[in-house]
Design an enzyme around this catalytic site. Structure first.
Site, PDB file in Angstrom:
ATOM      1  N   ASP A  17      -6.909   7.912  -6.049  1.00  0.00           N
ATOM      2  CA  ASP A  17      -8.146   7.138  -5.931  1.00  0.00           C
ATOM      3  C   ASP A  17      -7.992   5.748  -6.548  1.00  0.00           C
ATOM      4  O   ASP A  17      -7.198   5.552  -7.464  1.00  0.00           O
ATOM      5  CB  ASP A  17      -9.282   7.910  -6.623  1.00  0.00           C
ATOM      6  CG  ASP A  17     -10.660   7.411  -6.207  1.00  0.00           C
ATOM      7  OD1 ASP A  17     -10.750   6.683  -5.187  1.00  0.00           O
ATOM      8  OD2 ASP A  17     -11.642   7.737  -6.893  1.00  0.00           O
ATOM      9  N   ASN A  65     -14.663  11.032   4.001  1.00  0.00           N
ATOM     10  CA  ASN A  65     -14.235   9.639   4.154  1.00  0.00           C
ATOM     11  C   ASN A  65     -14.582   9.033   5.523  1.00  0.00           C
ATOM     12  O   ASN A  65     -14.497   7.815   5.705  1.00  0.00           O
ATOM     13  CB  ASN A  65     -12.739   9.473   3.857  1.00  0.00           C
ATOM     14  CG  ASN A  65     -12.393   9.577   2.373  1.00  0.00           C
ATOM     15  OD1 ASN A  65     -11.328  10.070   2.006  1.00  0.00           O
ATOM     16  ND2 ASN A  65     -13.289   9.122   1.497  1.00  0.00           N
TER      17      ASN A  65
HETATM   18  C1  IPE Z   1     -11.373  11.226  -2.872  1.00  0.00           C
HETATM   19  O1  IPE Z   1     -11.687   9.900  -3.153  1.00  0.00           O
HETATM   20  C2  IPE Z   1     -10.640  11.331  -1.581  1.00  0.00           C
HETATM   21  C3  IPE Z   1      -9.287  10.789  -1.552  1.00  0.00           C
HETATM   22  C4  IPE Z   1      -8.632  10.308  -2.560  1.00  0.00           C
HETATM   23  C5  IPE Z   1      -8.652  10.824  -0.267  1.00  0.00           C
HETATM   24  P1  IPE Z   1     -13.095   9.252  -2.771  1.00  0.00           P
HETATM   25  O2  IPE Z   1     -13.038   7.858  -3.231  1.00  0.00           O
HETATM   26  O3  IPE Z   1     -13.390   9.500  -1.348  1.00  0.00           O
HETATM   27  O4  IPE Z   1     -14.091  10.128  -3.649  1.00  0.00           O
HETATM   28  P2  IPE Z   1     -15.572   9.775  -4.144  1.00  0.00           P
HETATM   29  O5  IPE Z   1     -16.342   9.320  -2.960  1.00  0.00           O
HETATM   30  O6  IPE Z   1     -15.441   8.708  -5.184  1.00  0.00           O
HETATM   31  O7  IPE Z   1     -16.066  11.061  -4.731  1.00  0.00           O
HETATM   32  C1  IPE Z   2      -8.617   6.288  -2.373  1.00  0.00           C
HETATM   33  O1  IPE Z   2      -9.014   4.996  -2.702  1.00  0.00           O
HETATM   34  C2  IPE Z   2      -8.084   6.407  -0.974  1.00  0.00           C
HETATM   35  C3  IPE Z   2      -9.002   7.042  -0.022  1.00  0.00           C
HETATM   36  C4  IPE Z   2     -10.108   7.650  -0.328  1.00  0.00           C
HETATM   37  C5  IPE Z   2      -8.626   6.987   1.368  1.00  0.00           C
HETATM   38  P1  IPE Z   2     -10.493   4.489  -2.420  1.00  0.00           P
HETATM   39  O2  IPE Z   2     -10.518   3.850  -1.083  1.00  0.00           O
HETATM   40  O3  IPE Z   2     -11.464   5.586  -2.607  1.00  0.00           O
HETATM   41  O4  IPE Z   2     -10.641   3.390  -3.537  1.00  0.00           O
HETATM   42  P2  IPE Z   2     -11.941   3.085  -4.389  1.00  0.00           P
HETATM   43  O5  IPE Z   2     -12.354   4.360  -5.047  1.00  0.00           O
HETATM   44  O6  IPE Z   2     -12.983   2.568  -3.446  1.00  0.00           O
HETATM   45  O7  IPE Z   2     -11.495   2.061  -5.371  1.00  0.00           O
HETATM   46 MG    MG Z   3     -12.513   6.230  -4.212  1.00  0.00          MG
END
Ligand code: IPE
Ligand code: IPE
Ligand code: MG
Length: 239
Positions: A17, A65
């Site tokens: 993340d 997502n």
């Molecule tokens: C979790 O991260 C999913 C992945 C790393 C693929 P998110 O960024 O989607 O999670 P939330 O929305 O902060 O819970």
């Molecule tokens: C994790 O990084 C990757 C995916 C969920 C695909 P994020 O895209 O959630 O990054 P933040 O949390 O917005 O910084």
């Molecule tokens: Mg995230």
């Protein structure tokens, strides 16, 4: 379930993340962060053999997502295809066995074909088992498993009286994998966001502030050292 005989984790799962925030902090589009994040997957997979990690599972795209913008979602799908094209040969040559978990039904046909091909190409490898979770959600996985299990009961292949936790686990996407010993989440959020709900029942958790694109094999090694000091009890009384 694995007992606590090895100090190092056999199976590490990672919630990668913080890509978006990493990019935004640099005034770049979120996809730039995802691109950089993809490179970290390569570094970490390469570090696994010397760190004694046999199974590595990474969360790349959750069932939630899809709520992101069309630009981000399609950009991520393009990055997954690029990752497969770019990494296939070295994954095969470095003994990495790749598997994908998650529901493929909603994914583009071309991507699914590439995923299938990479799984076949690396099926005989046994140095590191890399599992990539795409369109994966723990609840969705349990629901899909229950659907298949119910079909087997209906057709008479399975006796409902014989169903136990092990039976259900054998219907999950992860049926060939041991449960994760350690789950790492980067970027400072302390939640699991629907990742490996069933499998992480007794996992140790490590939440770190580092954003995924800043994650390094050195940070990984430090977390594994911490893990080795933990006492896992699995509900029993020890010491
Ligand atoms: C979790 O991260 C999913 C992945 C790393 C693929 P998110 O960024 O989607 O999670 P939330 O929305 O902060 O819970
Ligand atoms: C994790 O990084 C990757 C995916 C969920 C695909 P994020 O895209 O959630 O990054 P933040 O949390 O917005 O910084
Ligand atoms: Mg995230």
């Amino acid at each position: 379930m694995k007992d606590n005989t090895t100090p190092y984790p056999l199976h590490v799962a990672v919630i990668m993340d913080g890509n978006g925030r990493w990019a935004q902090a640099r005034g770049k589009p979120r996809l730039f962060g995802h691109q950089e994040g993809g490179k970290r997957v390569r570094d970490i997979v390469q570090a696994c053999p010397q760190l004694g990690v046999k199974y590595l599972t990474v969360f790349a795209f959750s069932t939630e997502n899809w709520k992101r913008t069309q630009t981000e979602v399609s950009g991520l799908m393009t990055l997954f295809k690029r990752y497969i094209i770019r990494e296939s040969k070295s994954l095969r040559d470095n003994g990495v066995c790749v598997r994908f978990i998650g529901d493929r039904i909603r994914l583009e046909k071309k991507l699914v074909e590439m995923m299938d091909r990479l799984e076949k190409l690396t099926a005989d490898n046994d140095m590191v088992h890399l599992t990539i979770a795409i369109n994966y959600g723990g609840r969705d996985e349990v629901a899909r498993a229950t659907k298949r299990l119910s079909r087997d009961i209906k057709s008479g292949k399975l006796d409902p009286e014989q169903v136990d936790a092990e039976t259900l686990a054998s219907y999950l996407d992860t049926y060939v994998l041991p449960d994760p010993d350690l789950v790492i989440r980067t970027s400072g959020e302390a939640r699991i966001s629907n990742f490996l709900l069933w499998q992480s029942a007794y996992s140790e958790y490590e939440f770190i502030d580092t954003l995924w694109p800043d994650f390094t094999p050195e940070i990984f090694a430090g977390i594994l050292e911490n893990f080795a000091k933990r006492e896992r009890r699995f509900g029993a009384v020890t010491g």
